[in-house]
Design a protein around this motif. Structure first.
Motif, PDB file in Angstrom:
ATOM      1  N   ASN A 128       0.726  -1.332   0.046  1.00 41.22           N
ATOM      2  CA  ASN A 128       0.006  -0.003  -0.197  1.00 41.22           C
ATOM      3  C   ASN A 128       0.785   1.302   0.074  1.00 41.22           C
ATOM      4  OD1 ASN A 128      -2.661  -1.037  -0.101  1.00 41.22           O
ATOM      5  ND2 ASN A 128      -2.746  -1.376   1.993  1.00 41.22           N
ATOM      6  N   GLN A 170       2.399   1.645  -3.599  1.00 39.47           N
ATOM      7  CA  GLN A 170       1.468   1.889  -4.552  1.00 39.47           C
ATOM      8  C   GLN A 170       0.762   3.554  -4.270  1.00 39.47           C
ATOM      9  OE1 GLN A 170       1.213   0.194  -7.463  1.00 39.47           O
ATOM     10  NE2 GLN A 170       2.996  -0.879  -6.370  1.00 39.47           N
ATOM     11  N   GLY A 171       1.072   4.131  -3.145  1.00 44.49           N
ATOM     12  CA  GLY A 171       0.288   5.361  -2.865  1.00 44.49           C
ATOM     13  C   GLY A 171       0.966   6.445  -3.435  1.00 44.49           C
ATOM     14  N   THR A 172       0.551   7.548  -2.943  1.00 47.57           N
ATOM     15  CA  THR A 172       0.907   8.847  -3.215  1.00 47.57           C
ATOM     16  C   THR A 172       2.271   9.055  -2.792  1.00 47.57           C
ATOM     17  OG1 THR A 172      -0.119   9.985  -1.524  1.00 47.57           O
ATOM     18  CG2 THR A 172      -1.186   9.991  -3.856  1.00 47.57           C
ATOM     19  N   ARG A 173       2.872   8.501  -1.773  1.00 44.45           N
ATOM     20  CA  ARG A 173       3.944   8.675  -1.263  1.00 44.45           C
ATOM     21  C   ARG A 173       5.136   7.757  -1.873  1.00 44.45           C
ATOM     22  NH1 ARG A 173       2.682  12.287   3.552  1.00 44.45           N
ATOM     23  NH2 ARG A 173       0.752  12.955   2.753  1.00 44.45           N
ATOM     24  N   GLY A 174       4.656   6.991  -2.488  1.00 45.51           N
ATOM     25  CA  GLY A 174       5.660   5.711  -3.048  1.00 45.51           C
ATOM     26  C   GLY A 174       6.733   6.274  -3.926  1.00 45.51           C
ATOM     27  N   GLY A 188      10.706   4.969  -5.635  1.00 39.89           N
ATOM     28  CA  GLY A 188      11.426   3.666  -5.840  1.00 39.89           C
ATOM     29  C   GLY A 188      10.678   2.788  -6.748  1.00 39.89           C
ATOM     30  N   PHE A 194       8.064   0.577  -8.378  1.00 42.03           N
ATOM     31  CA  PHE A 194       6.696   0.543  -8.356  1.00 42.03           C
ATOM     32  C   PHE A 194       6.163  -0.688  -8.457  1.00 42.03           C
ATOM     33  CE2 PHE A 194       2.847   2.681 -10.580  1.00 42.03           C
ATOM     34  CZ  PHE A 194       2.257   3.218  -9.566  1.00 42.03           C
ATOM     35  N   ARG A 248       4.560  -0.715 -13.497  1.00 41.60           N
ATOM     36  CA  ARG A 248       3.646  -1.088 -12.360  1.00 41.60           C
ATOM     37  C   ARG A 248       3.778  -2.779 -12.512  1.00 41.60           C
ATOM     38  NH1 ARG A 248      -1.768   1.085 -10.250  1.00 41.60           N
ATOM     39  NH2 ARG A 248      -0.867   1.613  -8.134  1.00 41.60           N
ATOM     40  N   LEU A 308      -1.789   6.292 -10.695  1.00 43.03           N
ATOM     41  CA  LEU A 308      -2.061   6.871  -9.510  1.00 43.03           C
ATOM     42  C   LEU A 308      -3.575   7.355  -9.732  1.00 43.03           C
ATOM     43  CD1 LEU A 308       0.985   8.606  -7.746  1.00 43.03           C
ATOM     44  CD2 LEU A 308       0.020   6.216  -7.159  1.00 43.03           C
ATOM     45  N   ARG A 346      -7.688   2.125  -0.654  1.00 44.63           N
ATOM     46  CA  ARG A 346      -6.784   1.072   0.098  1.00 44.63           C
ATOM     47  C   ARG A 346      -6.964   1.419   1.535  1.00 44.63           C
ATOM     48  NH1 ARG A 346      -3.782   1.187  -5.106  1.00 44.63           N
ATOM     49  NH2 ARG A 346      -2.509   3.008  -4.505  1.00 44.63           N
ATOM     50  N   ARG A 368       1.766  15.430  -4.940  1.00 41.81           N
ATOM     51  CA  ARG A 368       2.284  14.568  -6.068  1.00 41.81           C
ATOM     52  C   ARG A 368       2.449  14.951  -7.466  1.00 41.81           C
ATOM     53  NH1 ARG A 368       4.628   8.928  -6.002  1.00 41.81           N
ATOM     54  NH2 ARG A 368       4.558   8.501  -8.114  1.00 41.81           N
TER      55      ARG A 368
END
Ligand code: SF4
Ligand code: SF4
Ligand code: SF4
Lengths: 212, 210, 589
Positions: free
Chosen positions: A39, A42-46, A48, A50, B58, C352, C384, C399
């Protein structure tokens, strides 16, 4: 300086490259196969890497995700199935590519139609996963599934889903879409209560006409 | 990987286990093929976008050794028919298929490629590419999510695993006939159907007269 | 009429007075504009363009009215200075429809007229190149005529009676004598057939090839086909190019390889059933397509969209714009030879946003999110393991702007990009307008025309944003306009997220599947990422549209591809095409 634009650009790629290692270190070997880190990645702060390591780890499907519909049945205490579908035909009417076929069943004695489908087919080679059938079914009898792993070697025999293949218990639905399920149950309970109140009202009226 | 390949029927002495593995020819043949399937760059419609997403970071198709998308059919093993097959396009698809060297595989990605999809009733739509070229794996969905496509690719790997050198068609002595390329006439014409078309058209004319 | 819907409102009352002989106001119920006699069309259209200032011919389409034995050609013209448009029509005899071509006045009509010829058999007098465009030369029949039936024809209108209550499942193939989706004219003999699919185009382009170029080298000109299966055509698109060495002498686009009969199917569908089909037009921007279609039908229905739904719509549409521009930039760089890396970065950000769409609407690409009078679902509580609003705020406030800045740093000043793009594919402003170019293509030529500003719809008048233009009209400027527009979209999203009313209705009235739409015509248009997307809908008051036409920006933008490419090197053709940013689902429909 000529070339500085390219160098600046390469800096961006370099940063991405380094990020992936920094990220690996941060997770201390817990980076993959771990729902919490998935999570985060895959989130907005991820940052490195992906990548989702399908099939070992899967991107969680959100509750509203829609893929090929299925039919719901309630399980009666004696283990038999009670279809929710009343074969009202609304889903077949609203389906944009017209890929639902429903046969209404008739009472064997009177010959009158009964609220039960005799047969129910969906051609999944036509279905566009639009979700209208689930959206407009007045009985919450058809819902969109989450199971997307349906690849097969043969379509002629496997890709028209019949009732047997479409039928799934309500509990399955409740596990797929807990929020929607809870909301629908609430509405149902309210309606039941209203109906019961009306009945009680009518009964009391009938029983004690003088009291009013 | 070594475990996957090794043949349990033939015992290897313990002291040699570190350096010797015994496998069958079939196993290693299939394993090499399925770990380096090169798909053709071949996008038709909306499903192609999901195919590109599958190749992107991804879902990263290169984890399966499939990232080498080739722009020419002559270097590719797999055609992912990703989208609606139209009558105007089908001659080219058949030609591309004919140009692919054996062993070749076809995945029908999405409802459209499998059986016509939501546009099946349209006058310019072919109801499933399998009317013209043999399909190995069907991936339902509209569009199949990248994970669904990956699942289809894994299915294809299963299929490759189940093949044996002894009976695969590309080592047989008889030559493989190319699929006849459809012709664009007043409607799409399959050369295999010419006799039928002529006959039916005459019938229709006779009916119209009567 | 909804106050926020785009309107093609009152036209100067003097048009009919100006041309008493040939122009009458269209008085049919629910219709607007003028009916022009075919003989006066050129004169009237000239006056509309030069005297009244409607310099932008947005849409040309046909409608079949078998009852009055007429085929009507409908034109929608606008002013690039903004404001409502003017709608005029020409009626032609169905048995032998001939209409003068407007290509001389509005070159942007070229492909649209060819499409009408293809679909309705209307011949346009004076059209420079009247061939079929979506179907192939030699195809039998004019598919959009109401009495033309396709091989898998079941019934005129959906829902089909065979589905319920006696629904015996059956594949359409089983009822067709050929077991496939085909039919042939009586007495047709396939053995005698000579394919004519390719003859017309080569006849047209061959003379330009000729022998020798008259220059200092005695070289032959060469005809090269790029596509329909080519990695850089962004789908199944074909260009027939005449080359002199490496220089493009002429270029003709060939399309229709993804013609999926949206309009024929759309006229059979009910109004609501068309919504998921619009997803599949420009499949990179399904939300915008939903929006345009919803607007044009809402305009006929006269419903008012609730406040929160308007905010949700704008949010979705602007996020879609970011997705689409990200994709366009990534693949423009692919075409330039920066294979994969920029595209991968762009797709990552897009993913995203798709996560958000998937959580809200249920699908990554085919959102099917909007309904007439609102949207289908409110935002979910969680995405999520995060609160959706938190996710959204983080996305639009941090972002995305970071990602756009990074893309900017990564690419904009790269010397390779600059030398490949600056001065390539220059499109002057006047030409862009004349050819009805739209979207970033038009604005990169310095034309300040954005429907969100020029003809505001939905609630765009409440947000603070700039219309991005660039002066030079080359590939580089188109790239820059896309970067700028993404920034503006992020700004709009930020305002939406900050100003969105909490709670409240998201759909006017009850959810209804059998929407009845009052009779009339309506042209609803939005600024979708590729340009002006319009839906021309004609209703007869029933549940199915009589006419459902899509004015697709990608399709119209391609009209000038040949013009822009002439004189450039072959490698630049691919880049110019990438900078126009087409989606074949929309070009071919
Ligand atoms: S699934 Fe629902 S809408 Fe469809 S027939 Fe059954 S009850 Fe009616
Ligand atoms: S999801 Fe849409 S296309 Fe599929 S069965 Fe339901 S209504 Fe029909
Ligand atoms: S299956 Fe659906 S998503 Fe795929 S090409 Fe067909 S319409 Fe598009």
């Amino acid at each position: 300086m000529y070339g500085s634009g390219i160098l600046a650009g390469l800096g961006v790629t370099l940063k991405h490259f380094i990020d992936s290692y920094v990220d690996d270190l941060k997770f201390l070997g817990q980076r993959y196969y771990n729902p919490a880190s998935l999570n985060q990645r895959q989130g907005t702060r991820g940052k490195g890497v992906f990548t989702v390591q399908f099939p070992e780890e899967k991107l969680p499907t959100p509750e509203r995700f829609r893929f090929i519909p299925f039919l719901l049945y309630d399980e009666k205490p004696d283990g038999t199935h009670d279809d929710r579908c009343t074969s009202c035909g609304i889903c077949a009417k609203v389906c944009p590519p017209q890929c639902i076929w429903i046969k209404r069943s008739n009472d064997p004695v009177t010959g009158r139609p009964v609220p039960q489908p005799a047969a129910f087919y969906i051609d999944i080679d036509i279905c566009m996963n639009c979700g209208y059938c689930a959206e407009y079914c007045p009985f919450d009898a058809i819902k969109m599934d989450h199971d997307y792993e349906l690849a097969s070697f043969d379509r002629t025999s496997a890709h028209i889903f019949d009732k047997q293949k479409l039928d799934k218990p309500v509990a399955y639905y409740a596990s797929l879409r807990p929020t929607d399920y809870a909301a629908e149950e609430l509405v149902r309970a309210e309606e039941e209560a209203k109906k019961a109140a009306k009945k009680a009202d009518a009964a009391s009226k009938a029983a004690a006409p003088v009291a009013v | 990987m070594i475990d996957e390949l090794s043949n349990p029927d033939i015992p290897v002495p313990d002291e040699l286990k570190a350096s010797v593995t015994i496998t069958t020819l079939d196993k290693i043949y299939n394993w090499s093929r399925r770990s380096s399937i090169w798909p053709m760059v071949f996008g038709l419609a909306c499903c192609a976008i999901e195919m590109i997403c599958t190749a992107a970071s991804r879902f990263d198709i290169s984890r399966f050794g499939m990232e080498v998308f080739r722009a020419t059919p002559r270097q590719s093993d797999l055609m992912i028919v990703s989208g609606t097959v139209t009558k105007k396009m089908v001659p080219q698809i058949v030609r591309l298929y004919n140009q692919m060297p054996e062993p070749r595989y076809v995945i029908a990605m999405g409802a459209c490629a499998s059986g016509g999809g939501p546009f099946k009733e349209g006058y310019n739509v072919v109801a499933g590419i399998d009317k013209y070229v043999p399909v190995d794996v069907y991936v339902p969905g509209c569009p199949p999510t990248p994970q669904a496509l990956l699942h289809g690719l894994i299915k294809l790997q299963e299929k490759i695993d189940s093949q044996s050198l002894r009976d695969v068609r590309w080592y047989k002595s008889e030559t493989n006939e190319p699929v006849p390329v459809p012709v664009l006439g007043p409607d799409l014409m399959d050369p295999r159907q010419y006799q039928l078309i002529k006959q039916r058209a005459l019938q229709a004319a006779a009916q119209a007269e009567a | 009429m909804s106050a926020t819907a785009p309107t093609v409102a009152a036209v100067p009352a003097n048009l009919a007075e100006h041309f008493p002989a040939g122009v009458v106001a269209d008085t049919r119920k629910g219709y607007e504009g003028y009916v022009v006699g075919a003989a006066q069309l050129l004169q009237v259209a000239g006056a509309i363009r030069d005297k009244l200032g409607y310099n932008y011919l947005s849409s040309v389409t046909g409608v079949d009215y078998p009852e009055s034995n007429q085929i009507e050609v409908v034109y929608h013209a606008f002013k690039t200075s903004g404001g409502p448009g003017l709608n005029f029509k020409v009626q032609a005899d169905r048995n032998d429809p001939v209409v003068p071509s407007l290509v001389g006045l509005y070159p942007g009509a070229e492909f649209q007229e060819r499409e009408i010829f293809d679909m309705y058999g209307v011949r346009f007098d004076g059209h420079p190149d009247l061939r079929r465009i979506l179907m192939w030369d030699g195809f039998a029949g004019y598919p959009l005529r109401k009495d033309w039936k396709e091989p898998f024809f079941e019934e005129d209108l959906k829902p089909f009676a065979s589905r319920w209550p006696g629904g015996d499942v059956r594949r359409s193939e089983e009822s067709d004598p050929f077991g496939a989706n085909v039919q042939y004219p009586p007495e047709f003999d396939p053995y005698e057939w000579t394919p004519e699919t390719e003859t017309a185009i080569y006849k047209l382009i061959q003379p330009k090839a000729g022998n020798g170029n008259g220059g200092h080298l005695k070289t032959d000109k060469l005809i090269v086909n790029i596509g329909p299966q080519h990695p850089s055509t962004h789908g199944v698109f074909r260009m027939v190019v005449v080359l002199d060495g490496e220089t493009v002498v002429d270029l003709k686009p060939v399309m229709g390889y993804l013609h999926r009969n949206h309009e024929k199917i759309g006229e059979r569908n009910t109004f609501l059933q068309n919504m998921p089909y619009t997803d599949r037009l420009d499949y990179l921007a399904s939300m915008s397509n939903n929006h345009a279609y919803a607007l044009s039908v809402e305009r006929l229905m006269g419903v008012k969209v609730p406040e929160r739904a308007e905010y949700l719509r704008v949010l979705m549409v602007e996020l879609t714009r970011i997705c689409s521009h990200m994709w366009a930039i990534g693949f423009l760089l692919n075409d330039l030879g920066a294979f994969q890396t920029p595209a991968l970065y762009a797709i990552k950000e897009r993913e995203l946003i798709l996560d958000f769409f998937e959580a809200t609407a249920g699908s990554r690409m085919m959102c099917n999110y909007m309904r007439f009078g609102g949207v289908s679902r409110d935002l979910p509580a969680a995405l999520r393991d995060e609160n959706t609003m938190d996710f959204l705020r983080d996305l639009v406030n941090n972002r995305l702007s970071y990602a756009i800045d990074e893309l900017d740093r990564f690419l904009t000043h790269s010397e390779i990009l600059r030398s490949r793009c600056i001065g390539v594919g220059v499109l002057p402003a006047e030409k862009a307008i004349a050819y009805s170019a739209a979207g970033p293509l038009l604005r990169a030529s310095g034309v300040d025309y954005d429907l969100r500003r020029a003809d505001p719809y939905s609630i765009y008048d409440r947000f603070d944003f700039n219309v991005c233009t660039r002066p030079n009209g080359d590939v580089y400027d188109r790239y820059l306009v896309r970067i700028d527009e993404m920034r503006e979209s992020v700004r709009i999203c930020q305002q939406v997220v900050a100003g969105m009313p909490t709670g409240g209705e998201i759909l006017a009235g009850k959810p209804q599947y059998n929407v009845r739409v009052p009779a009339g015509e309506s042209y609803g248009r939005v600024e979708n990422p590729k340009g002006e997307l319009g839906f021309y809908v004609v209703s007869t008051g029933k549940t199915n549209p009589w006419r459902y036409h899509v004015r697709a920006p990608s399709f119209v933008n391609l009209t000038l591809l040949g013009e822009v490419c002439k004189g450039h090197k072959i490698a630049d053709v691919v880049v110019i095409l990438g900078s126009i940013d087409i989606v074949l689902g929309e070009v071919d429909r």
